[in-house]
Write an enzyme that holds these catalytic residues in place. Structure first.
Site: not given
Ligand SMILES: O=CN(O)CCNC(=O)c1cccc(Cl)c1Cl
Ligand code: NI
Length: 184
Positions: A111, A154-155, A158
């Site tokens: 993240c 994941h988003e 947030h």
């Molecule tokens: O919230 C977004 N970020 O923090 C951007 C950086 N992380 C990634 O792109 C990312 C990396 C690995 C697994 C997932 Cl699921 C994600 Cl989302």
């Molecule tokens: Ni993230």
């Protein structure tokens, strides 16, 4: 353009708030934010631009990560052979259904808002149905599975003040239920 010093880091309370629902028509300033978030993702996935501006790669970005506690997240998920699996900005997204089947990325997750590596499986739903609004207010419902589904979870996390490591088993980070799908 959004750069790393625009990204809020773990410890900033904005990352632990429930983000505010947006109303339509969107304030033009939020349209600009959406463009900038998507532009960040594209820049971060271009090795030359990412190196030039020291951008950490991302496949998604949620508005709280740039300090805006609003329900908006952009996703740019590459597929095989330079295809794009999912490119969308989700406004007011809701997971309306989700599989019992659990999945996790074999590599774990990272993240932009979490500077340290936090190893371990992040158990998520392998398949989800997401209802959201597009930037022009159109209601859409999409069904996702595997990697794009994990990124959207994941988003959407947030927007609820959840960070990926909240889901990792504290005692044994590589512990996950037996029939979970590990996505490589
Ligand atoms: O919230 C977004 N970020 O923090 C951007 C950086 N992380 C990634 O792109 C990312 C990396 C690995 C697994 C997932 Cl699921 C994600 Cl989302
Ligand atoms: Ni993230």
């Amino acid at each position: 353009m959004i750069k790393m010093n625009d990204i809020t880091r773990d410890g900033n309370p904005v990352l632990r708030k429930r983000a505010e629902k947006l109303t339509f028509p969107l304030d033009p300033k939020y349209l600009k934010v959406a463009d900038e978030m998507m532009e960040y993702l594209k820049n971060s996935q271009d090795p030359a631009i990412a190196e030039k501006y020291h951008l950490r790669a991302g496949v998604g970005l949620a508005a709280p990560q740039i300090g805006l506690s609003i329900q908006m997240a952009s996703v740019l998920v590459p597929g095989p052979d330079n295809t794009i699996d999912l490119e969308e900005t989700l406004v007011n997204p809701v997971i309306v259904s989700q599989s019992v089947q659990i999945a996790a990325l074999e590599e774990g997750e990272g993240c932009l808002s979490v500077d340290k590596d936090v190893p371990g499986y992040v158990p998520r739903h392998d398949r989800i149905t997401v209802r959201y609004q597009t930037l022009d207010g159109e209601e859409k419902t999409i069904k996702l599975r595997d990697y794009p589904a994990i990124v959207c979870q994941h988003e959407i996390d947030h927007l609820k003040g959840t960070l990926f490591y909240d889901h990792i088993n504290k005692e044994n980070p590589l512990d996950i239920e037996d029939n979970a799908i590990l996505i490589g």
